[in-house]
Design an enzyme around this catalytic site. Sequence first.
Site, PDB file in Angstrom:
ATOM      1  N   THR A  73     -44.591 -29.852  -8.272  1.00 38.28           N
ATOM      2  CA  THR A  73     -45.855 -30.431  -7.846  1.00 38.28           C
ATOM      3  C   THR A  73     -46.898 -29.359  -7.548  1.00 38.28           C
ATOM      4  O   THR A  73     -48.064 -29.498  -7.914  1.00 38.28           O
ATOM      5  CB  THR A  73     -45.633 -31.321  -6.603  1.00 38.28           C
ATOM      6  OG1 THR A  73     -44.638 -32.298  -6.915  1.00 38.28           O
ATOM      7  CG2 THR A  73     -46.914 -32.017  -6.182  1.00 38.28           C
ATOM      8  N   GLU A  74     -46.471 -28.296  -6.898  1.00 40.17           N
ATOM      9  CA  GLU A  74     -47.414 -27.253  -6.465  1.00 40.17           C
ATOM     10  C   GLU A  74     -47.895 -26.359  -7.609  1.00 40.17           C
ATOM     11  O   GLU A  74     -49.080 -26.074  -7.706  1.00 40.17           O
ATOM     12  CB  GLU A  74     -46.773 -26.373  -5.386  1.00 40.17           C
ATOM     13  CG  GLU A  74     -46.620 -27.055  -4.052  1.00 40.17           C
ATOM     14  CD  GLU A  74     -47.927 -27.209  -3.297  1.00 40.17           C
ATOM     15  OE1 GLU A  74     -48.960 -26.635  -3.701  1.00 40.17           O
ATOM     16  OE2 GLU A  74     -47.922 -27.920  -2.288  1.00 40.17           O
ATOM     17  N   SER A  75     -46.971 -25.866  -8.433  1.00 42.45           N
ATOM     18  CA  SER A  75     -47.343 -24.818  -9.390  1.00 42.45           C
ATOM     19  C   SER A  75     -46.805 -25.023 -10.799  1.00 42.45           C
ATOM     20  O   SER A  75     -47.071 -24.193 -11.668  1.00 42.45           O
ATOM     21  CB  SER A  75     -46.836 -23.468  -8.888  1.00 42.45           C
ATOM     22  OG  SER A  75     -45.410 -23.413  -8.980  1.00 42.45           O
ATOM     23  N   TYR A 149     -50.068 -36.616  -1.871  1.00 39.44           N
ATOM     24  CA  TYR A 149     -49.245 -35.459  -2.241  1.00 39.44           C
ATOM     25  C   TYR A 149     -47.770 -35.764  -2.013  1.00 39.44           C
ATOM     26  O   TYR A 149     -46.929 -35.484  -2.871  1.00 39.44           O
ATOM     27  CB  TYR A 149     -49.669 -34.226  -1.428  1.00 39.44           C
ATOM     28  CG  TYR A 149     -48.727 -33.060  -1.580  1.00 39.44           C
ATOM     29  CD1 TYR A 149     -48.830 -32.204  -2.668  1.00 39.44           C
ATOM     30  CD2 TYR A 149     -47.720 -32.818  -0.646  1.00 39.44           C
ATOM     31  CE1 TYR A 149     -47.957 -31.136  -2.820  1.00 39.44           C
ATOM     32  CE2 TYR A 149     -46.851 -31.752  -0.789  1.00 39.44           C
ATOM     33  CZ  TYR A 149     -46.981 -30.922  -1.881  1.00 39.44           C
ATOM     34  OH  TYR A 149     -46.105 -29.869  -2.033  1.00 39.44           O
TER      35      TYR A 149
END
Length: 161
Positions: A73-75, A149
Amino acid sequence: MDDELRQLLKNHIEHADSFADRFDAEAWLMLMDGRLARYVKSPDERLALLRTIHREATAAGVKPELVLAVIETESHFDRFAISPVGAMGIMQIMPFWKNEIGRPEDNLIDAATNLRYGCIILKHYIDIADGRLAEALARYNGSYGSYRYSAKVMDAWERWR
């Protein structure tokens, strides 16, 4: 499975120190290797990253599959990622954390360093949220009060479990 990948798996399994036993290491690494292949093309890089994720997540007391979901999800597994607000690396750690713990020299682009920070921070937020993952993930992302998120990570977690 080709011979090169077989040998890489063998080497990484032999050096995987965060698993209960060799069988657990082999099963987890083989399963996750296939899932991670879409993000990390090099088999050796994939296996090394998976070993590090498992080690750091286990040391922090976080499920490695949850960490994989956060990273996705982040990177999207880009260790060189830098967000518009300055979060860095594979788990998108804000640089202020280095000063908070008195280690301004740490390199957040280094995957092992980034994973250590990220897993410990994630565990901290899980603990202060009394295990409520949606709340902990929102805190991790800096979006406490919004659960968009959290929902993305939880959806990704379903794919990693």
